[in-house]
Design a protein around this motif. Sequence first.
Motif, PDB file in Angstrom:
ATOM      1  N   GLY A 263      10.034  38.536 -24.047  1.00 32.09           N
ATOM      2  CA  GLY A 263      11.357  38.311 -24.357  1.00 32.09           C
ATOM      3  C   GLY A 263      12.320  37.671 -23.577  1.00 32.09           C
ATOM      4  O   GLY A 263      13.563  37.308 -24.012  1.00 32.09           O
ATOM      5  N   ALA A 264      11.821  37.267 -22.420  1.00 28.74           N
ATOM      6  CA  ALA A 264      12.604  36.716 -21.234  1.00 28.74           C
ATOM      7  C   ALA A 264      12.968  35.459 -21.761  1.00 28.74           C
ATOM      8  O   ALA A 264      12.482  34.709 -22.218  1.00 28.74           O
ATOM      9  N   GLU A 265      14.403  35.099 -21.452  1.00 24.26           N
ATOM     10  CA  GLU A 265      15.037  33.863 -22.297  1.00 24.26           C
ATOM     11  C   GLU A 265      14.935  32.709 -21.082  1.00 24.26           C
ATOM     12  O   GLU A 265      14.554  32.837 -20.081  1.00 24.26           O
ATOM     13  N   ASP A 266      14.701  31.419 -21.582  1.00 30.01           N
ATOM     14  CA  ASP A 266      14.561  30.337 -21.047  1.00 30.01           C
ATOM     15  C   ASP A 266      15.591  30.284 -19.803  1.00 30.01           C
ATOM     16  O   ASP A 266      15.186  29.533 -18.649  1.00 30.01           O
ATOM     17  N   ALA A 267      16.970  30.744 -19.935  1.00 29.10           N
ATOM     18  CA  ALA A 267      17.658  30.489 -19.055  1.00 29.10           C
ATOM     19  C   ALA A 267      17.495  31.507 -17.613  1.00 29.10           C
ATOM     20  O   ALA A 267      17.570  31.107 -16.598  1.00 29.10           O
ATOM     21  N   VAL A 268      16.739  32.612 -17.838  1.00 33.11           N
ATOM     22  CA  VAL A 268      16.063  33.408 -16.823  1.00 33.11           C
ATOM     23  C   VAL A 268      15.273  32.780 -16.118  1.00 33.11           C
ATOM     24  O   VAL A 268      15.017  32.873 -15.025  1.00 33.11           O
ATOM     25  N   LEU A 269      14.333  32.028 -16.961  1.00 31.61           N
ATOM     26  CA  LEU A 269      13.175  31.365 -16.094  1.00 31.61           C
ATOM     27  C   LEU A 269      13.901  30.141 -15.430  1.00 31.61           C
ATOM     28  O   LEU A 269      13.185  29.839 -14.269  1.00 31.61           O
ATOM     29  N   ASP A 270      14.674  29.347 -16.076  1.00 30.23           N
ATOM     30  CA  ASP A 270      15.279  28.457 -15.113  1.00 30.23           C
ATOM     31  C   ASP A 270      15.795  28.767 -14.106  1.00 30.23           C
ATOM     32  O   ASP A 270      15.606  28.295 -12.880  1.00 30.23           O
ATOM     33  N   GLU A 271      16.673  29.910 -13.917  1.00 34.10           N
ATOM     34  CA  GLU A 271      17.394  30.724 -12.605  1.00 34.10           C
ATOM     35  C   GLU A 271      16.348  30.796 -11.639  1.00 34.10           C
ATOM     36  O   GLU A 271      16.479  30.675 -10.461  1.00 34.10           O
ATOM     37  N   LEU A 272      15.016  31.463 -12.199  1.00 32.85           N
ATOM     38  CA  LEU A 272      14.036  31.809 -11.226  1.00 32.85           C
ATOM     39  C   LEU A 272      13.615  30.731 -10.620  1.00 32.85           C
ATOM     40  O   LEU A 272      13.467  30.752  -9.425  1.00 32.85           O
ATOM     41  N   VAL A 273      13.161  29.516 -11.299  1.00 27.50           N
ATOM     42  CA  VAL A 273      12.563  28.478 -10.683  1.00 27.50           C
ATOM     43  C   VAL A 273      13.703  27.797  -9.782  1.00 27.50           C
ATOM     44  O   VAL A 273      13.226  27.226  -8.680  1.00 27.50           O
ATOM     45  N   ALA A 274      14.811  27.656 -10.175  1.00 28.10           N
ATOM     46  CA  ALA A 274      15.852  26.962  -9.305  1.00 28.10           C
ATOM     47  C   ALA A 274      16.188  27.828  -7.981  1.00 28.10           C
ATOM     48  O   ALA A 274      16.236  27.052  -6.792  1.00 28.10           O
ATOM     49  N   ARG A 275      16.261  29.043  -7.958  1.00 26.36           N
ATOM     50  CA  ARG A 275      16.405  29.634  -6.699  1.00 26.36           C
ATOM     51  C   ARG A 275      15.049  29.817  -6.087  1.00 26.36           C
ATOM     52  O   ARG A 275      15.247  29.622  -4.634  1.00 26.36           O
ATOM     53  N   ALA A 276      13.798  29.623  -6.487  1.00 28.40           N
ATOM     54  CA  ALA A 276      12.451  29.624  -5.698  1.00 28.40           C
ATOM     55  C   ALA A 276      12.199  28.255  -5.250  1.00 28.40           C
ATOM     56  O   ALA A 276      11.077  28.289  -4.257  1.00 28.40           O
ATOM     57  N   LYS A 277      12.448  27.165  -5.919  1.00 29.62           N
ATOM     58  CA  LYS A 277      11.828  26.046  -5.699  1.00 29.62           C
ATOM     59  C   LYS A 277      11.635  25.495  -4.220  1.00 29.62           C
ATOM     60  O   LYS A 277      11.019  24.995  -3.909  1.00 29.62           O
ATOM     61  N   GLY A 278      12.470  25.844  -3.486  1.00 21.11           N
ATOM     62  CA  GLY A 278      12.735  25.283  -2.011  1.00 21.11           C
ATOM     63  C   GLY A 278      11.478  26.076  -1.329  1.00 21.11           C
ATOM     64  O   GLY A 278      11.132  25.732  -0.143  1.00 21.11           O
ATOM     65  N   ARG A 279      10.707  27.007  -1.879  1.00 26.99           N
ATOM     66  CA  ARG A 279       9.889  27.690  -0.942  1.00 26.99           C
ATOM     67  C   ARG A 279       8.472  27.502  -1.727  1.00 26.99           C
ATOM     68  O   ARG A 279       7.425  28.063  -1.213  1.00 26.99           O
ATOM     69  N   LEU A 280       8.532  26.675  -2.593  1.00 25.72           N
ATOM     70  CA  LEU A 280       7.162  26.508  -3.344  1.00 25.72           C
ATOM     71  C   LEU A 280       6.482  25.249  -2.840  1.00 25.72           C
ATOM     72  O   LEU A 280       6.608  24.376  -2.933  1.00 25.72           O
ATOM     73  N   ARG A 281       5.196  25.748  -2.390  1.00 29.46           N
ATOM     74  CA  ARG A 281       4.123  24.627  -2.121  1.00 29.46           C
ATOM     75  C   ARG A 281       3.608  24.185  -3.259  1.00 29.46           C
ATOM     76  O   ARG A 281       3.045  22.933  -3.537  1.00 29.46           O
ATOM     77  N   GLY A 282       3.086  25.144  -4.359  1.00 26.80           N
ATOM     78  CA  GLY A 282       2.373  24.830  -5.471  1.00 26.80           C
ATOM     79  C   GLY A 282       2.522  25.878  -6.407  1.00 26.80           C
ATOM     80  O   GLY A 282       3.083  27.059  -5.864  1.00 26.80           O
ATOM     81  N   VAL A 283       2.154  25.958  -7.636  1.00 32.58           N
ATOM     82  CA  VAL A 283       2.023  26.901  -8.492  1.00 32.58           C
ATOM     83  C   VAL A 283       0.933  26.791  -9.519  1.00 32.58           C
ATOM     84  O   VAL A 283       0.310  25.711  -9.836  1.00 32.58           O
ATOM     85  N   VAL A 284       0.142  27.869  -9.606  1.00 36.45           N
ATOM     86  CA  VAL A 284      -0.944  28.300 -10.534  1.00 36.45           C
ATOM     87  C   VAL A 284      -0.306  29.138 -11.617  1.00 36.45           C
ATOM     88  O   VAL A 284      -0.116  30.151 -11.403  1.00 36.45           O
ATOM     89  N   LEU A 285      -0.639  28.536 -12.911  1.00 30.12           N
ATOM     90  CA  LEU A 285      -0.052  29.347 -13.887  1.00 30.12           C
ATOM     91  C   LEU A 285      -1.361  29.747 -14.805  1.00 30.12           C
ATOM     92  O   LEU A 285      -2.454  28.875 -15.128  1.00 30.12           O
ATOM     93  N   ILE A 286      -1.232  30.820 -15.166  1.00 30.69           N
ATOM     94  CA  ILE A 286      -2.139  31.486 -16.321  1.00 30.69           C
ATOM     95  C   ILE A 286      -1.601  32.324 -17.372  1.00 30.69           C
ATOM     96  O   ILE A 286      -0.248  32.404 -17.248  1.00 30.69           O
ATOM     97  N   GLY A 287      -2.274  32.718 -18.462  1.00 31.54           N
ATOM     98  CA  GLY A 287      -1.555  33.471 -19.317  1.00 31.54           C
ATOM     99  C   GLY A 287      -1.250  33.006 -20.519  1.00 31.54           C
ATOM    100  O   GLY A 287      -0.927  31.791 -20.697  1.00 31.54           O
ATOM    101  N   ARG A 288      -0.800  33.826 -21.502  1.00 32.59           N
ATOM    102  CA  ARG A 288      -0.468  33.098 -22.802  1.00 32.59           C
ATOM    103  C   ARG A 288       0.956  32.358 -22.718  1.00 32.59           C
ATOM    104  O   ARG A 288       1.013  31.488 -23.422  1.00 32.59           O
ATOM    105  N   ASP A 289       1.991  32.807 -22.003  1.00 36.84           N
ATOM    106  CA  ASP A 289       3.192  32.156 -22.112  1.00 36.84           C
ATOM    107  C   ASP A 289       3.525  31.267 -20.840  1.00 36.84           C
ATOM    108  O   ASP A 289       4.446  30.926 -20.696  1.00 36.84           O
ATOM    109  N   ARG A 290       2.643  30.697 -20.363  1.00 37.65           N
ATOM    110  CA  ARG A 290       2.411  29.808 -18.995  1.00 37.65           C
ATOM    111  C   ARG A 290       3.079  28.564 -19.486  1.00 37.65           C
ATOM    112  O   ARG A 290       3.796  27.921 -18.579  1.00 37.65           O
TER     113      ARG A 290
END
Length: 507
Positions: free
Chosen positions: A393-420
């Motif tokens: 039930g996490a909202e898109d705004a919460v995911l947006d905030e998570l990514v926006a704050r982390a993006k400067g640290r991300l070399r890359g991302v590997v996604l798995i799972g139903r809601d990837r």
Amino acid sequence: MDTTYEPRPGLTHRDADWAGLRVLVCGLGVSGFAAADALAERGALVTAVDGLPPGERTVVDERAGILDILDVTVRQGPEHVAALPPEDVDLVVTSPGWRPDQPLLLEAAARGIPVWGEVELAWRMRTREGAAPWLTITGTNGKTTTVGMLTSILRAAGLRATAAGNVGTPILEAVLHPDPYDVIAVELSSFQLHWQRSVSPVASACLNVAPDHLDWHGSFEEYLRAKGKVYEHTHIACVYNVNDPLTEQLVMEAEVVEGCRAIGFTLGVPAPSMLGLVEDVLADRAFVEQRASSAAELGTLADLQGDAPDVAPHYVANALAAAALARAYGVGPLSVRDGLRAYRPEPHRIAELGSVDGVRFVDDSKATNPHAAEASLTAYESIVWVAGGLLKGAEDAVLDELVARAKGRLRGVVLIGRDRARLAEALARHAPDVPVVDVDPSDTGAMPGADVMDLVVERAAGLAHPGDVVLLAPAAASMDMFTDYGARGDAFAAAVARHRTRREGGA
């Protein structure tokens, strides 16, 4: 006292008049079984119901057989959880997994029948005199680590203590233990807090609050209200997170015992009535006589490090919260230090899996929501992030905030799972330059005989550079692909081990 919550006057201790009380216990998990057993032992007339029919779960069938011997009426199957039984019921005791909108529970509320959770029942099953005091902990993330740290500190002080509630020993078992505890460190989930009314701890803490379990509570406001109950009726200290204003707000709104203090913890230099950091020293300016001008040293960052090369900020925050609760109970500074030194995290919580070709692998499978994942991501500078699963039930705004704050640290991302796909969309919106690899659970053809985690690890390693961290911090629950977060973490650790063997030429 809310009399609508009282099925019979005086049910405030284990030796009260429980005999003949007609109780319906909902769910035959660990807590439901313990509740039915304790009530039957005191003469209550107990009926226990579980939604799965006989034969679906061996352990539940075993519990049903034991309860039958104890003259508990056991009814298994979906038809028995759709509505209240035809017999009169004085009290319903529900397991924490049952949502408040479950039809049987709604019917009980409509008919004015009190509904208690396991925590409420456990509090009322304490001894009349000399009962072990409770130190209670909740929060969206960090509860289990903090309660483990607190238990280690209490034991270092020579106290007979245990961790109970949402972790370790079921709280009812801890309360009824034949060799009584001196003090109990109680982890409380929002599910458990939803149903409690009477608990009155010596000290309490809410570590942080972020949207989680909205599918269970129905709204963030209801989730927040449940978390705030941890502070109700606290005697000595309500411990809050200085960096999370919502936790302080919950303290201000709580009905506490006269004289109870608000105690903050911070990763910065502490003000009076706070615990915090002075360079690498854990400092207490709350439980010292001259707190306006002095502080007590409770340990150093090195005392928290263990075998890890560094200490994550959220781990330090957990240690400060545990120290605050222990100090509120009267534990001395040296015991705090010794307890923190002795503590080792539970599995799948920022667990170091070693390095391969200069790349560190870290298992934080317990990061089952965006808030936990953000705390984990802030601990490292350059990350290949493994994420995805059930977003609860996490909202898109919460995911947006998570990514926006982390993006400067991300070399890359590997996604798995139903809601990837939802995480992929957030990454495309806020970190479009970060490489993203989507791993379909069925896509192991490139590695015959491998499971999906082998493919995840190989793809992550391919994105990483020496000095990077491949971090499993999914921001989501695991049940779409794994039994639980532990099974997910075990699969990741095993895949890392196989990756190491392949790189070293062993296979």
